[in-house]
Write a protein that holds these residues in place. Structure first.
Motif, PDB file in Angstrom:
ATOM      1  N   SER A 231     -12.717 -16.913  39.259  1.00  0.00           N
ATOM      2  CA  SER A 231     -12.257 -16.060  40.839  1.00  0.00           C
ATOM      3  C   SER A 231     -12.957 -14.895  40.813  1.00  0.00           C
ATOM      4  O   SER A 231     -12.741 -13.954  41.680  1.00  0.00           O
ATOM      5  N   PHE A 232     -14.296 -14.930  39.522  1.00  0.00           N
ATOM      6  CA  PHE A 232     -14.737 -13.214  39.368  1.00  0.00           C
ATOM      7  C   PHE A 232     -16.055 -13.443  41.030  1.00  0.00           C
ATOM      8  O   PHE A 232     -15.671 -12.576  41.643  1.00  0.00           O
ATOM      9  N   ASN A 233     -15.734 -15.211  41.249  1.00  0.00           N
ATOM     10  CA  ASN A 233     -16.388 -14.386  42.355  1.00  0.00           C
ATOM     11  C   ASN A 233     -15.659 -15.131  44.072  1.00  0.00           C
ATOM     12  O   ASN A 233     -15.355 -15.865  44.052  1.00  0.00           O
ATOM     13  N   GLY A 234     -15.843 -13.676  44.378  1.00  0.00           N
ATOM     14  CA  GLY A 234     -14.594 -13.621  45.535  1.00  0.00           C
ATOM     15  C   GLY A 234     -14.111 -12.363  44.935  1.00  0.00           C
ATOM     16  O   GLY A 234     -13.257 -12.137  45.956  1.00  0.00           O
ATOM     17  N   LEU A 235     -13.752 -12.194  43.637  1.00  0.00           N
ATOM     18  CA  LEU A 235     -13.003 -10.816  43.588  1.00  0.00           C
ATOM     19  C   LEU A 235     -13.291 -10.393  42.428  1.00  0.00           C
ATOM     20  O   LEU A 235     -12.395  -9.743  41.474  1.00  0.00           O
ATOM     21  N   ALA A 236     -14.494 -10.163  42.351  1.00  0.00           N
ATOM     22  CA  ALA A 236     -15.241  -9.711  40.924  1.00  0.00           C
ATOM     23  C   ALA A 236     -13.699  -7.636  40.619  1.00  0.00           C
ATOM     24  O   ALA A 236     -14.420  -7.913  40.119  1.00  0.00           O
ATOM     25  N   ASN A 237     -13.994  -6.902  42.088  1.00  0.00           N
ATOM     26  CA  ASN A 237     -13.371  -6.201  41.927  1.00  0.00           C
ATOM     27  C   ASN A 237     -11.848  -5.854  42.355  1.00  0.00           C
ATOM     28  O   ASN A 237     -10.807  -4.650  42.050  1.00  0.00           O
ATOM     29  N   ALA A 238     -10.945  -7.505  41.283  1.00  0.00           N
ATOM     30  CA  ALA A 238     -10.111  -7.283  41.280  1.00  0.00           C
ATOM     31  C   ALA A 238      -9.552  -7.163  39.473  1.00  0.00           C
ATOM     32  O   ALA A 238      -9.604  -8.559  38.861  1.00  0.00           O
ATOM     33  N   GLN A 239      -9.557  -5.559  39.315  1.00  0.00           N
ATOM     34  CA  GLN A 239     -10.094  -5.818  38.592  1.00  0.00           C
ATOM     35  C   GLN A 239      -9.057  -5.580  37.279  1.00  0.00           C
ATOM     36  O   GLN A 239      -9.436  -6.273  35.935  1.00  0.00           O
ATOM     37  N   MET A 240      -7.916  -4.859  37.269  1.00  0.00           N
ATOM     38  CA  MET A 240      -7.209  -5.250  36.784  1.00  0.00           C
ATOM     39  C   MET A 240      -5.878  -5.714  36.267  1.00  0.00           C
ATOM     40  O   MET A 240      -5.795  -5.372  37.818  1.00  0.00           O
ATOM     41  N   ILE A 241      -5.526  -7.067  35.558  1.00  0.00           N
ATOM     42  CA  ILE A 241      -4.008  -7.423  36.210  1.00  0.00           C
ATOM     43  C   ILE A 241      -1.904  -6.289  35.404  1.00  0.00           C
ATOM     44  O   ILE A 241      -2.732  -5.890  34.734  1.00  0.00           O
ATOM     45  N   VAL A 242      -2.083  -5.635  36.302  1.00  0.00           N
ATOM     46  CA  VAL A 242      -1.135  -5.108  35.589  1.00  0.00           C
ATOM     47  C   VAL A 242       0.591  -5.193  36.263  1.00  0.00           C
ATOM     48  O   VAL A 242       1.462  -4.759  35.658  1.00  0.00           O
ATOM     49  N   GLY A 243       0.406  -6.405  37.431  1.00  0.00           N
ATOM     50  CA  GLY A 243       2.115  -7.465  37.170  1.00  0.00           C
ATOM     51  C   GLY A 243       1.721  -8.979  36.997  1.00  0.00           C
ATOM     52  O   GLY A 243       1.041  -9.266  37.101  1.00  0.00           O
ATOM     53  N   LEU A 244       2.553  -9.801  36.499  1.00  0.00           N
ATOM     54  CA  LEU A 244       2.969 -11.148  36.792  1.00  0.00           C
ATOM     55  C   LEU A 244       4.284 -11.433  37.380  1.00  0.00           C
ATOM     56  O   LEU A 244       5.198 -11.598  36.528  1.00  0.00           O
ATOM     57  N   ASN A 245       4.192 -11.828  38.487  1.00  0.00           N
ATOM     58  CA  ASN A 245       5.648 -12.274  39.126  1.00  0.00           C
ATOM     59  C   ASN A 245       5.868 -13.761  38.704  1.00  0.00           C
ATOM     60  O   ASN A 245       7.497 -13.664  38.824  1.00  0.00           O
ATOM     61  N   GLY A 246       4.885 -14.787  38.299  1.00  0.00           N
ATOM     62  CA  GLY A 246       5.296 -15.401  38.570  1.00  0.00           C
ATOM     63  C   GLY A 246       4.291 -16.249  38.281  1.00  0.00           C
ATOM     64  O   GLY A 246       3.402 -16.453  38.126  1.00  0.00           O
ATOM     65  N   GLY A 247       4.387 -17.910  37.224  1.00  0.00           N
ATOM     66  CA  GLY A 247       3.816 -18.534  36.501  1.00  0.00           C
ATOM     67  C   GLY A 247       3.831 -20.538  36.424  1.00  0.00           C
ATOM     68  O   GLY A 247       5.220 -20.142  35.776  1.00  0.00           O
ATOM     69  N   ALA A 248       3.096 -21.286  36.897  1.00  0.00           N
ATOM     70  CA  ALA A 248       3.950 -22.590  36.521  1.00  0.00           C
ATOM     71  C   ALA A 248       2.124 -23.236  35.746  1.00  0.00           C
ATOM     72  O   ALA A 248       1.432 -23.297  36.634  1.00  0.00           O
ATOM     73  N   HIS A 249       2.737 -24.256  34.508  1.00  0.00           N
ATOM     74  CA  HIS A 249       1.870 -25.336  34.238  1.00  0.00           C
ATOM     75  C   HIS A 249       1.960 -26.362  35.378  1.00  0.00           C
ATOM     76  O   HIS A 249       2.751 -27.244  34.718  1.00  0.00           O
ATOM     77  N   ALA A 250       1.916 -25.956  36.659  1.00  0.00           N
ATOM     78  CA  ALA A 250       1.892 -28.019  37.145  1.00  0.00           C
ATOM     79  C   ALA A 250       1.446 -28.738  36.276  1.00  0.00           C
ATOM     80  O   ALA A 250       2.197 -29.891  37.187  1.00  0.00           O
ATOM     81  N   ASN A 251       0.878 -28.804  35.867  1.00  0.00           N
ATOM     82  CA  ASN A 251       0.258 -30.323  35.030  1.00  0.00           C
ATOM     83  C   ASN A 251      -0.372 -30.421  33.778  1.00  0.00           C
ATOM     84  O   ASN A 251      -0.900 -29.402  34.026  1.00  0.00           O
ATOM     85  N   PRO A 252      -0.459 -30.990  32.527  1.00  0.00           N
ATOM     86  CA  PRO A 252      -1.077 -30.650  31.549  1.00  0.00           C
ATOM     87  C   PRO A 252      -2.578 -31.441  31.809  1.00  0.00           C
ATOM     88  O   PRO A 252      -3.549 -31.888  32.788  1.00  0.00           O
ATOM     89  N   CYS A 253      -3.190 -30.512  30.746  1.00  0.00           N
ATOM     90  CA  CYS A 253      -4.752 -30.376  31.042  1.00  0.00           C
ATOM     91  C   CYS A 253      -5.542 -31.091  29.621  1.00  0.00           C
ATOM     92  O   CYS A 253      -4.882 -30.659  29.026  1.00  0.00           O
ATOM     93  N   PHE A 254      -6.297 -31.865  29.944  1.00  0.00           N
ATOM     94  CA  PHE A 254      -6.536 -31.919  28.310  1.00  0.00           C
ATOM     95  C   PHE A 254      -8.536 -31.756  28.838  1.00  0.00           C
ATOM     96  O   PHE A 254      -9.133 -31.556  29.626  1.00  0.00           O
ATOM     97  N   SER A 255      -8.801 -31.827  26.898  1.00  0.00           N
ATOM     98  CA  SER A 255     -10.630 -31.685  27.155  1.00  0.00           C
ATOM     99  C   SER A 255     -11.158 -32.609  27.878  1.00  0.00           C
ATOM    100  O   SER A 255     -10.142 -33.691  28.303  1.00  0.00           O
ATOM    101  N   GLY A 256     -12.183 -32.687  28.130  1.00  0.00           N
ATOM    102  CA  GLY A 256     -13.331 -33.331  29.255  1.00  0.00           C
ATOM    103  C   GLY A 256     -13.168 -33.379  30.621  1.00  0.00           C
ATOM    104  O   GLY A 256     -13.441 -33.517  31.785  1.00  0.00           O
ATOM    105  N   LEU A 257     -11.575 -32.359  31.201  1.00  0.00           N
ATOM    106  CA  LEU A 257     -11.455 -32.173  32.265  1.00  0.00           C
ATOM    107  C   LEU A 257     -12.336 -30.715  33.092  1.00  0.00           C
ATOM    108  O   LEU A 257     -12.479 -29.952  31.999  1.00  0.00           O
TER     109      LEU A 257
END
Length: 344
Positions: free
Chosen positions: A257-283
Motif C-alpha cells: 500500500s506504500f504505492n499510493g499511501l506512502a504518507n499513511a505513516q503510523m497505524i494507530v487503530g484496528l477496527n476490524g479484520g477478516a482473513h477471507a480465504n486461505p493463502c498458500f505459497s505460490g500465490l
C-alpha cells in the motif's frame, strides 16, 4: 507426569481466564531489518531515525505491525496452537510506540465462547495486551479463533459473544507523544499526497504484487515465534499444505500500500479484520485500499485516515470485495479496516 504441552483445546477455555504468555522478548534493530527484508516496507518513519526525529519522536520505532506480530506470536501456544483458523480482529489500539531495546510480553483474557454446531470445534474470543518493560500497555486488541475440541463429549459452554465496537471513534485514537508533522518532508517520504488529497469513497489500486514464498513465510513465523501447527506442520491439514500466517498477508498488503499511501505513516487503530480465504505459497498477492473516513487530531499537522486494506490474488479487480450473497469473493484474501496517521 507429562512434560510436554499439547496446547489448549476449546473445552479448556473459561470466561474470565487471564493467561500470561511466555516468553518475554527484547526487540532490537534486527527485528526491523528482518521485517524490511521479508516485506517491501518503505514507510519513512520506520526507516529513518532522522525522519522520526523531525516528526517529534526520539528515534525510529519498530514498525507497528512488527510490534503486533511479536505480541501476537506470544499468544499462539496458549490461544491458537490447535486452531483451525484465525477469524477476525476488533478494537485494536496501538498505545505506545515500541523502540529498539524494549522488552515485550503478552497477556490474554477470555471474553467470549461459542461452540460450533458440529460439536467438533468452537470459537474463542480473547482480548490480548502487549506490555513493555515499564508495565505500560503498548497494544490492545481483540481476536477470535476457531479451536478444535479434544474431548468431543465435553459439554458445550454457555454461549457468550462479546459486544465489540465496529469502529474505534477517532477521538479514542492515541497519538504518540510529541508527534508533529508540521515540517513533514514529502520528498523524503516518497509521495506528495497529504490528508486533504484523499476523498472518502476513493479506491486506490496499489498496482504492485508479490509472490508468496514458502521459505519467507517460514522465516516470518519463526521470527514472530508463531508455533501454530497449521503454519508449520504439513501433515496437520488434509490437503498437505501449510497455511500462510494471516499476519504475513497483512504485512505484505500494508507494504504494497506504500504505492499510493506512502504518507499513511503510523497505524494507530484496528477496527476490524477478516482473513477471507486461505493463502498458500505460490500465490501472487496484490492490494487495493478504500478511504472510509477522515478525522482531524489534536497533534500538530497530523490527520487520521480510516482505510480498508484488501489483499487479493493477482488478476482480481480492485474494488470488488463481496458477491451478491454477501460472502467474500474467492480471490479476496484479507479485508482489514484500520486508522492511520497522515500529514495534513
Amino acid at each position: 507426569m507429562a512434560k510436554t504441552n499439547p496446547g489448549r483445546f476449546f473445552e479448556d477455555y473459561k470466561i474470565g481466564d487471564v493467561i500470561a504468555h511466555a516468553v518475554p522478548r527484547t526487540v532490537g534493530e534486527g527485528e526491523r531489518a528482518l521485517y524490511h527484508a521479508l516485506y517491501p516496507a518503505r514507510h519513512a518513519l520506520y526507516s529513518s531515525d532522522e525522519f522520526a526525529r523531525d516528526s517529534g519522536l526520539p528515534e525510529s520505532p519498530l514498525d507497528d505491525l512488527a510490534a503486533f506480530h511479536v505480541v501476537f506470536g506470544k499468544t499462539v501456544p496458549d490461544v491458537s496452537l490447535n486452531a483451525v483458523a484465525n477469524l477476525g480482529y476488533a478494537e485494536g489500539k496501538w498505545l505506545k510506540p515500541v523502540f529498539a531495546g524494549d522488552t515485550l510480553r503478552s497477556t490474554s483474557e477470555v471474553i467470549g465462547l461459542k461452540e460450533n454446531s458440529n460439536g467438533k470445534s468452537g470459537v474463542v474470543y480473547v482480548r490480548t495486551r502487549g506490555w513493555n518493560q515499564l508495565d505500560e500497555v503498548v497494544l490492545d486488541y481483540v481476536r477470535w479463533v476457531m479451536v478444535r475440541k479434544n474431548d468431543l463429549g465435553a459439554p458445550a459452554p454457555e454461549t457468550v459473544i462479546p459486544d465489540l465496537k465496529k469502529v474505534i471513534p477517532a477521538g479514542e485514537l492515541v497519538i504518540p507523544e510529541g508527534l508533529d508533522f508540521s515540517n513533514y518532508d514529502f520528498v523524503q517520504a516518497g509521495e506528495p499526497h497529504r490528508w486533504g488529497d484523499y476523498e472518502v469513497g476513493e479506491i486506490i489500486d496499489h498496482v504492485d504484487g508479490v509472490t508468496i514464498e514458502e521459505a519467507e513465510h517460514m522465516i516470518a513465523t519463526r521470527l514472530w515465534q508463531n508455533t501454530a501447527k497449521v503454519h508449520f506442520d504439513a501433515t496437520f491439514r488434509p490437503d498437505g499444505q501449510r497455511l500462510i500466517y494471516g499476519g504475513h498477508v497483512i504485512s505484505m498488503a500494508r507494504a504494497l500500500s506504500f504505492n499510493g499511501l506512502a504518507n499513511a505513516q503510523m497505524i494507530v487503530g484496528l477496527n476490524g479484520g477478516a482473513h477471507a480465504n486461505p493463502c498458500f505459497s505460490g500465490l501472487t498477492v496484490k492490494a487495493w485500499s478504500e478511504v472510509l473516513d477522515k478525522a482531524e487530531t489534536t497533534a500538530p499537522g497530523v490527520g487520521a485516515i480510516r482505510l480498508r486494506l484488501v489483499a487479493v490474488k493477482a488478476g482480481a479487480e480492485p474494488g470488488q470485495l463481496k458477491g451478491e450473497d454477501g460472502k467474500y469473493l474467492p480471490d479476496v484474501l484479507l479485508d482489514l479496516d484500520y486508522w492511520a496517521l497522515m500529514p495534513m
